[in-house]
Design an enzyme around this catalytic site. Structure first.
Site, PDB file in Angstrom:
ATOM      1  N   LYS A  61      61.777  23.757  15.972  1.00  0.00           N
ATOM      2  CA  LYS A  61      61.671  24.932  16.833  1.00  0.00           C
ATOM      3  C   LYS A  61      61.859  26.180  15.982  1.00  0.00           C
ATOM      4  CE  LYS A  61      63.022  28.436  19.447  1.00  0.00           C
ATOM      5  NZ  LYS A  61      63.937  29.568  19.207  1.00  0.00           N
ATOM      6  N   GLY A  77      61.214  33.726  17.358  1.00  0.00           N
ATOM      7  CA  GLY A  77      60.157  34.734  17.326  1.00  0.00           C
ATOM      8  C   GLY A  77      60.114  35.580  16.062  1.00  0.00           C
ATOM      9  N   GLY A 113      60.547  35.877  21.409  1.00  0.00           N
ATOM     10  CA  GLY A 113      61.319  36.873  22.176  1.00  0.00           C
ATOM     11  C   GLY A 113      61.069  38.306  21.711  1.00  0.00           C
ATOM     12  N   ASP A 151      64.445  27.377  22.968  1.00  0.00           N
ATOM     13  CA  ASP A 151      65.370  26.329  22.499  1.00  0.00           C
ATOM     14  C   ASP A 151      65.464  25.233  23.564  1.00  0.00           C
ATOM     15  OD1 ASP A 151      66.118  27.570  20.039  1.00  0.00           O
ATOM     16  OD2 ASP A 151      67.349  28.966  21.191  1.00  0.00           O
ATOM     17  N   LYS A 175      71.256  28.408  21.972  1.00  0.00           N
ATOM     18  CA  LYS A 175      70.745  27.473  20.965  1.00  0.00           C
ATOM     19  C   LYS A 175      71.729  26.327  20.719  1.00  0.00           C
ATOM     20  CE  LYS A 175      68.873  29.739  17.601  1.00  0.00           C
ATOM     21  NZ  LYS A 175      67.511  29.671  18.144  1.00  0.00           N
TER      22      LYS A 175
HETATM   23  N1  LIG Z   1      78.043  32.773  15.579  1.00  0.00           N
HETATM   24  C1  LIG Z   1      76.772  33.151  15.377  1.00  0.00           C
HETATM   25  N2  LIG Z   1      76.123  32.722  14.268  1.00  0.00           N
HETATM   26  C2  LIG Z   1      74.848  33.095  14.008  1.00  0.00           C
HETATM   27  N3  LIG Z   1      74.133  33.916  14.828  1.00  0.00           N
HETATM   28  C3  LIG Z   1      74.710  34.366  15.954  1.00  0.00           C
HETATM   29  C4  LIG Z   1      76.043  33.997  16.292  1.00  0.00           C
HETATM   30  N4  LIG Z   1      76.358  34.566  17.483  1.00  0.00           N
HETATM   31  C5  LIG Z   1      75.285  35.268  17.860  1.00  0.00           C
HETATM   32  N5  LIG Z   1      74.272  35.159  16.968  1.00  0.00           N
HETATM   33  C6  LIG Z   1      72.970  35.803  17.095  1.00  0.00           C
HETATM   34  O1  LIG Z   1      72.049  34.829  17.504  1.00  0.00           O
HETATM   35  C7  LIG Z   1      70.788  35.090  16.869  1.00  0.00           C
HETATM   36  C8  LIG Z   1      69.944  33.832  16.917  1.00  0.00           C
HETATM   37  O2  LIG Z   1      69.554  33.586  18.260  1.00  0.00           O
HETATM   38  P1  LIG Z   1      68.105  34.059  18.755  1.00  0.00           P
HETATM   39  O3  LIG Z   1      67.940  35.532  18.510  1.00  0.00           O
HETATM   40  O4  LIG Z   1      67.885  33.563  20.121  1.00  0.00           O
HETATM   41  O5  LIG Z   1      67.235  33.292  17.687  1.00  0.00           O
HETATM   42  P2  LIG Z   1      65.775  32.696  17.748  1.00  0.00           P
HETATM   43  O6  LIG Z   1      64.869  33.804  18.195  1.00  0.00           O
HETATM   44  O7  LIG Z   1      65.537  32.270  16.341  1.00  0.00           O
HETATM   45  O8  LIG Z   1      65.823  31.555  18.705  1.00  0.00           O
HETATM   46  C9  LIG Z   1      71.187  35.568  15.490  1.00  0.00           C
HETATM   47  O9  LIG Z   1      70.160  36.333  14.882  1.00  0.00           O
HETATM   48  C10 LIG Z   1      72.430  36.399  15.783  1.00  0.00           C
HETATM   49  O10 LIG Z   1      72.083  37.732  16.058  1.00  0.00           O
HETATM   50  C1  LIG Z   2      63.973  32.697  29.635  1.00  0.00           C
HETATM   51  C2  LIG Z   2      63.880  33.271  28.260  1.00  0.00           C
HETATM   52  O1  LIG Z   2      64.829  33.875  27.784  1.00  0.00           O
HETATM   53  N1  LIG Z   2      62.731  33.078  27.600  1.00  0.00           N
HETATM   54  C3  LIG Z   2      62.491  33.550  26.265  1.00  0.00           C
HETATM   55  C4  LIG Z   2      61.320  32.789  25.700  1.00  0.00           C
HETATM   56  C5  LIG Z   2      61.034  33.088  24.248  1.00  0.00           C
HETATM   57  C6  LIG Z   2      62.151  32.661  23.338  1.00  0.00           C
HETATM   58  O2  LIG Z   2      63.024  31.869  23.641  1.00  0.00           O
HETATM   59  O3  LIG Z   2      62.058  33.230  22.088  1.00  0.00           O
HETATM   60  P1  LIG Z   2      63.032  33.090  20.860  1.00  0.00           P
HETATM   61  O4  LIG Z   2      63.072  31.669  20.472  1.00  0.00           O
HETATM   62  O5  LIG Z   2      62.396  33.951  19.836  1.00  0.00           O
HETATM   63  O6  LIG Z   2      64.411  33.606  21.267  1.00  0.00           O
HETATM   64  C7  LIG Z   2      62.178  35.057  26.274  1.00  0.00           C
HETATM   65  O7  LIG Z   2      61.566  35.547  27.211  1.00  0.00           O
HETATM   66  O8  LIG Z   2      62.533  35.723  25.291  1.00  0.00           O
END
Ligand SMILES: Nc1ncnc2c1ncn2[C@@H]1O[C@H](COP(=O)(O)OP(=O)(O)O)[C@@H](O)[C@H]1O
Ligand SMILES: CC(=O)N[C@@H](CCC(=O)OP(=O)(O)O)C(=O)O
Length: 259
Positions: free
Chosen positions: A10, A13, A46, A163, A218
């Site tokens: 996975k 964004g 996202g 995720d 995640k």
């Molecule tokens: N304990 C932590 N360790 C690492 N990242 C964290 C933590 N708590 C919050 N984060 C945030 O979570 C982000 C990752 O989640 P997300 O933005 O949803 O990632 P992705 O888009 O790759 O799924 C990191 O960039 C950071 O800003």
């Molecule tokens: C319901 C919900 O939050 N959906 C996410 C889907 C995309 C996503 O999860 O993107 P990342 O992996 O880059 O975080 C959103 O709209 O952002």
């Protein structure tokens, strides 16, 4: 037929805004596929959704890491995830010589989807359903690239956190899940990488506010799959070339979320 379980990768964004990162990831995926490893790519987007919402004068609201998705935002969210993000990744895959099939959670009966929580609007919760379509693609040596847009039995287009999408697909194909983000893994309060985490350690760090927002979603998704499979799920970085090389060799990278 591959002998090892399907690798479910996975990617978040932020990868889509990094040409070099996409090229490195696709090169790694191409190497694995050439060696007979089946790879299923699940993606988010996202940050592209944020950009498109802003460009269309819409507000972004998140609840506990999930995007509140009112009906008027769905065309933008679907366009950004199932459209632009999915095709950017297919283009990068093509450049690396990978034959990919762009798809969404709504294709081929792969999952069932329903509204998760009325407060979130058109946000979906998905459960694995039928692996026939995915296995068909994987058995050709092709790489499915799946966005997190689902369709309910009521005919609603639903926005699923990517995720959580990867969680359902990893369960469906009984695969090995690796969640690749823009950070090297789960970080502690001082920004240091934590090599391994179990359920109670996760709960402690969440309560302390060290793990929050997207990382909370995640890690909880990773824990669910780890417990379901009875084996660790890795949270690592697509940015880190060394981590990708280790992954290609079948090694462990980032944070191991223990069952
Ligand atoms: N304990 C932590 N360790 C690492 N990242 C964290 C933590 N708590 C919050 N984060 C945030 O979570 C982000 C990752 O989640 P997300 O933005 O949803 O990632 P992705 O888009 O790759 O799924 C990191 O960039 C950071 O800003
Ligand atoms: C319901 C919900 O939050 N959906 C996410 C889907 C995309 C996503 O999860 O993107 P990342 O992996 O880059 O975080 C959103 O709209 O952002």
């Amino acid at each position: 037929m591959a002998t090892k379980s399907v690798l479910v990768l996975k990617v978040g964004g932020a990868l889509l805004q990094c040409e070099m990162g996409m090229a490195r990831l696709m090169t790694a995926a191409a190497e694995m596929i050439a060696a007979g490893q089946q790879v299923l790519l699940v993606h988010g987007g996202g940050c592209l959704v944020d950009e498109q919402l802003t460009a269309n004068g819409k507000e972004t609201v998140k609840l506990d890491g999930l995007r509140v998705t009112p009906a008027d935002q769905i065309p933008i969210v679907v366009g950004a995830l199932a459209g632009t993000s999915n095709k950017i990744l297919q283009a990068a895959a093509a450049k690396a010589g990978i034959v990919s099939v762009g798809m969404s959670l709504g294709d081929g009966n792969v999952v069932t989807a329903k509204i998760k929580d009325e407060r979130l609007g058109l946000v979906g919760e998905v459960e694995p359903k039928d692996a026939t379509y995915l296995n068909f693609i994987l058995n050709q040596g092709w790489m499915p690239i799946c966005s997190s847009i689902a369709i309910s039995s009521q005919g609603e287009m639903l926005n699923v956190n990517a995720d959580q999408a990867a969680t359902a697909l990893a369960k469906l194909v009984n695969g090995t899940l690796v969640l690749l983000s823009d950070v090297s893994g789960v970080l502690d309060g001082k920004g240091q990488l934590i090599s391994s985490l179990n359920k109670s350690e996760i709960e402690h760090l969440v309560a302390q506010g060290v793990i929050e927002k997207g990382m909370k979603v995640k890690v909880e998704a990773a824990l669910e799959v780890a417990q379901w499979m009875g084996k660790p799920v890795q949270v690592a970085s697509w940015r880190d070339a060394e981590q990708l090389k280790t992954l290609v060799k079948g090694g462990s990278v980032g944070t191991q979320i223990q069952p």
